[in-house]
Design an enzyme around this catalytic site. Structure first.
Site, PDB file in Angstrom:
ATOM      1  N   HIS A 103     -84.270  -3.855  15.265  1.00 10.09           N
ATOM      2  CA  HIS A 103     -83.691  -5.337  15.061  1.00 10.09           C
ATOM      3  C   HIS A 103     -85.301  -6.244  14.761  1.00 10.09           C
ATOM      4  O   HIS A 103     -86.140  -5.963  15.225  1.00 10.09           O
ATOM      5  CB  HIS A 103     -82.996  -5.966  16.148  1.00 10.09           C
ATOM      6  CG  HIS A 103     -83.673  -5.947  17.625  1.00 10.09           C
ATOM      7  ND1 HIS A 103     -83.867  -4.663  18.246  1.00 10.09           N
ATOM      8  CD2 HIS A 103     -84.323  -6.896  18.259  1.00 10.09           C
ATOM      9  CE1 HIS A 103     -84.461  -4.851  19.359  1.00 10.09           C
ATOM     10  NE2 HIS A 103     -84.814  -6.392  19.431  1.00 10.09           N
ATOM     11  N   GLN A 104     -85.045  -7.095  13.671  1.00 10.08           N
ATOM     12  CA  GLN A 104     -86.032  -7.773  13.401  1.00 10.08           C
ATOM     13  C   GLN A 104     -86.117  -9.262  13.743  1.00 10.08           C
ATOM     14  O   GLN A 104     -84.810  -9.998  13.276  1.00 10.08           O
ATOM     15  CB  GLN A 104     -86.425  -7.770  11.825  1.00 10.08           C
ATOM     16  CG  GLN A 104     -87.553  -8.845  11.430  1.00 10.08           C
ATOM     17  CD  GLN A 104     -88.379  -8.454  10.144  1.00 10.08           C
ATOM     18  OE1 GLN A 104     -89.349  -7.563  10.225  1.00 10.08           O
ATOM     19  NE2 GLN A 104     -87.726  -8.836   9.016  1.00 10.08           N
TER      20      GLN A 104
END
Length: 233
Positions: free
Chosen positions: A191-192
């Protein structure tokens, strides 16, 4: 200090210490936490019937330090999820695998793509803190497919444009924590982070109270960002 039985109440601090003088703070009294007057007398007396006062700080297993405590028992869900030794976020209980199965409102999702989607962080650094995640359960950026990598990048760019339009932010922090050792809260699912920043978003709360002040509820933030997201072609 005002003496109460075998302890002393320190005015203005919400602390009760033992008369022997250990100086170790006990639990805050009821008035400090609720503003109510105890049955034993005026607020802040730390009466004998006060269930929030540790009566004998000298014998308690405690070492005083400079930190206040903000109790968050709801976060036990994150701790309990990793008790089987696989670490939080393995396939059976991964929050980023579960989120797309829910409604956008329940999962705080603002946009869905073909290979990845965007949702609000449940524990935001700032209002509008977004996470861009692939649907596929993959931990590391170099394990993402070219299609996932491309869509994560495209959704990140769109997130910046939308946040700039709806929140008038001045900048962004964007990045990934890869692995638990690097600080990833859910290391098993890529996840960014996309964190909007404002020139005036820093204050004394995180420094002296280890607390972030959030000016908008998550549901309202999700609605604004989702409404500002461009329709898919």
């Amino acid at each position: 200090m005002d003496r109460t039985g075998g302890t002393e109440h320190v005015p203005g601090t919400g602390h009760v210490v033992d008369v022997a003088g250990s100086g170790a703070p006990a639990a805050p009294d009821a008035s400090a936490r609720t503003g109510r007057t105890s049955a034993a007398g005026a607020a802040g007396t730390g009466g004998a019937d006060d269930p929030l006062v540790i009566r004998d700080a000298a014998t308690g297993a405690a070492v005083p330090d400079a930190f206040q405590r903000l109790w968050n028992p709801h976060r036990m869900a994150y701790i309990d999820a990793g008790r089987d030794g696989e670490g939080r976020g393995h396939r059976d209980d991964c929050p980023f695998c579960e989120a797309p199965r829910k409604s956008d409102e329940d999962a705080l999702i603002v946009a869905r793509g073909e290979h990845a989607y965007v949702l609000l962080n449940l524990y935001p650094y700032n209002n509008g803190h977004l996470l861009v995640c692939p649907y596929r359960h993959v931990p590391l950026y170099d394990e993402a497919t070219p299609e996932e990598t491309r869509e994560i990048a495209e959704l990140t760019q769109t997130a910046m444009r939308v946040l700039r339009a709806v929140s008038h932010c001045d900048g962004f922090n964007i990045g990934m924590n890869q692995g638990e050792v690097a600080g990833a809260g859910v290391a098993a699912h890529l996840h960014q982070h996309v964190v909007p920043r404002w020139a005036s978003d820093s204050n004394f709360f995180p420094i002296i109270a280890r607390t972030k002040s959030m000016s908008q509820l998550l549901g309202e933030t999700r609605r604004l960002v989702a409404e500002g997201w461009p329709a898919a072609d």
